[in-house]
Design an enzyme around this catalytic site. Structure first.
Site, mmCIF file in Angstrom:
data_model
loop_
_atom_site.group_PDB
_atom_site.id
_atom_site.type_symbol
_atom_site.label_atom_id
_atom_site.label_comp_id
_atom_site.label_asym_id
_atom_site.label_seq_id
_atom_site.Cartn_x
_atom_site.Cartn_y
_atom_site.Cartn_z
ATOM 1 N N THR A 1 44.914 -39.868 13.849
ATOM 2 C CA THR A 1 44.615 -40.554 15.151
ATOM 3 C C THR A 1 45.475 -41.689 15.198
ATOM 4 O OG1 THR A 1 42.229 -39.809 15.313
ATOM 5 C CG2 THR A 1 42.706 -41.602 16.738
ATOM 6 N N ARG B 1 23.643 -29.920 -2.220
ATOM 7 C CA ARG B 1 23.101 -31.012 -1.535
ATOM 8 C C ARG B 1 21.645 -30.903 -1.545
ATOM 9 N NH1 ARG B 1 24.701 -32.289 3.513
ATOM 10 N NH2 ARG B 1 24.577 -34.490 2.879
ATOM 11 N N THR C 1 41.022 -39.884 9.736
ATOM 12 C CA THR C 1 39.809 -40.138 9.154
ATOM 13 C C THR C 1 38.912 -38.983 8.481
ATOM 14 O OG1 THR C 1 38.661 -40.559 11.440
ATOM 15 C CG2 THR C 1 39.593 -42.411 10.509
ATOM 16 N N ASP C 2 39.002 -38.102 9.325
ATOM 17 C CA ASP C 2 38.008 -36.907 9.028
ATOM 18 C C ASP C 2 37.838 -36.378 7.634
ATOM 19 O OD1 ASP C 2 37.557 -36.525 11.702
ATOM 20 O OD2 ASP C 2 38.613 -34.936 12.053
ATOM 21 N N GLN D 1 20.988 -35.447 -0.627
ATOM 22 C CA GLN D 1 21.456 -35.482 0.842
ATOM 23 C C GLN D 1 21.467 -36.760 1.552
ATOM 24 O OE1 GLN D 1 19.166 -32.586 2.913
ATOM 25 N NE2 GLN D 1 19.794 -30.960 1.904
ATOM 26 N N CYS D 2 20.766 -37.765 0.634
ATOM 27 C CA CYS D 2 20.716 -39.165 0.851
ATOM 28 C C CYS D 2 21.902 -39.897 0.912
ATOM 29 C CB CYS D 2 19.567 -39.947 0.162
ATOM 30 S SG CYS D 2 18.014 -39.266 0.623
ATOM 31 N N SER E 1 44.100 -34.693 10.060
ATOM 32 C CA SER E 1 43.624 -34.444 8.600
ATOM 33 C C SER E 1 42.523 -33.349 8.648
ATOM 34 C CB SER E 1 43.163 -35.764 8.088
ATOM 35 O OG SER E 1 41.634 -35.930 8.621
HETATM 36 N N1 ASP Z 1 40.919 -35.771 13.740
HETATM 37 C C1 ASP Z 1 41.559 -36.981 13.302
HETATM 38 C C2 ASP Z 1 42.003 -36.685 11.802
HETATM 39 O O1 ASP Z 1 41.340 -36.564 11.117
HETATM 40 C C3 ASP Z 1 40.676 -38.056 13.193
HETATM 41 C C4 ASP Z 1 41.339 -39.395 13.048
HETATM 42 O O2 ASP Z 1 42.156 -39.541 12.586
HETATM 43 O O3 ASP Z 1 40.367 -40.367 13.132
HETATM 44 O O4 ASP Z 1 43.256 -36.325 11.792
#
Ligand code: ASP
Length: 351
Positions: free
Chosen positions: A15, A248, A91-92, A280-281, A60
């Protein structure tokens, strides 16, 4: 040691560098120039920054173990030229990449900081600028003797530096996208960086970093839930190439006592499939001897993942399966901390 204050910025996508597709309105990865155009502050950064760009940059969700190996190669080939490395990443799957790299970069003596953002860098309220600029500072930070302050694979997000293989994406919207529930932050960024040095890994600075590029991704995550069906679990456990499962489980490592599950798990262990028990916790430890339901799993050959994240357990299995052929060695190494990814209970000794 010569002070270079030089960081390699590896731009994989995510992102942070995305823009809106005019036709669909959806965000798509754009090249690095787009990113730099939106960060005039780049000029002010004291550290020398070189850039390596993935072509094309990716969301990602498209990350693969092959790309992890590529990241290891990029870093190891340029290791001596830089004080540290920053990886811009979506982030994914960032926690998976951070976990994998922590195993693949053995005896890491320099920081590898992964970061990204929840809002693209071109958006007024972006969290990307602070994340990027602080990550560069953290990646070049060193002690007076020249050794890195944080010689680890880490994730920097929203003012905190986390051990990569302890991190999990916890929030799809908020700027606090990550946390490391079972391990304290390595550093908190306020007006100053507050390092928690006693928590930071201490590699052997005299020895070289050893890169590993092989992974065996014949693994699977299986989440338990009431109503899980025998035939489905059987199909999964009997897939011919399967070598490892991250199961899990509930709470402190419990599973239903139903005989078919114990039987299928024992059979899998006999065929050499490693089953790792992760809760899973998000907080707490797997302790299979606490309840009878957990005890059954231990008897079926299930290995404790202790307080591991699912991301770290999967990456560790892939790493160990590529290093070793035999079931017993992999089981034994799963129960040891390789890069600070698990906390062993006091009564367990590392052997
Ligand atoms: N879909 C995006 C990724 O993981 C989400 C992000 O970057 O926050 O590339």
């Amino acid at each position: 040691m010569k002070r270079t204050n030089k960081v390699l910025l590896i731009y994989t996508g995510g992102t942070i560098g995305m823009g809106q597709n005019i036709k669909t309105g959806a965000l798509e990865p754009l090249d690095f120039h787009h990113l730099v155009e939106n960060v005039p502050e780049f000029e002010l950064i004291q550290t020398d920054v070189d850039v390596y760009q993935f072509t094309p940059p990716i969301d990602s969700s498209d990350m693969t173990p092959t790309m992890w190996a590529k990241l290891v190669t990029i870093i190891s080939e340029r290791y001596e030229h830089y004080d540290g490395f920053v990886i811009l990443h979506g982030t994914d799957t960032m926690a998976y990449t951070a976990s994998a790299l922590s195993f693949m970069l053995e005896n890491l003596t320099k920081p590898v900081v992964l970061t990204g953002s929840q809002l693209p860098i071109g958006v007024l309220r972006t969290d990307g600028k602070e994340n990027l600029i602080s990550s560069i500072e953290l990646a070049s930070a060193h002690h007076e003797d020249g050794t890195a302050i944080v010689p680890e694979v880490c994730i920097y997000f929203n003012g905190r530096l986390l051990r990569g293989n302890r991190s999990t994406k916890q929030n799809a919207d908020g700027f606090n996208a990550f946390d490391s529930f079972n391990f304290p932050h390595l550093c908190d960024a306020g007006v100053n960086f507050t390092y928690h040095e006693h928590l930071i890994l201490k590699p052997n600075f005299k020895k070289p970093m050893v890169p590993h590029t092989h992974l065996d991704p014949h693994v699977m995550a299986l989440s338990l839930f009431p109503g899980l069906q025998e035939d489905i679990v059987q199909q999964i456990l009997e897939v011919p190439n399967l070598r490892g499962i991250v199961m899990r489980s509930y709470g402190s490592g419990n599973a239903p006592q139903t005989p078919w599950l114990t039987h299928l798990l024992s059979q899998a262990a006999e065929r050499g499939v490693i089953v790792v028990n992760v809760s899973q916790c998000v907080w707490g430890n797997v302790e299979m001897s606490r309840y009878d339901n957990g005890y059954q799993l231990q008897n079926a050959g299930v290995v404790s993942g202790y307080d591991s994240t699912v991301e770290a357990a999967l990456a560790k299995l892939m790493f160990l399966q590529a290093q070793y052929d035999d079931y017993a060695t992999i089981c034994q190494k799963m129960k040891q901390s390789i890069a600070g990814e698990i906390t062993l209970p006091p009564n367990v000794t590392m052997n």
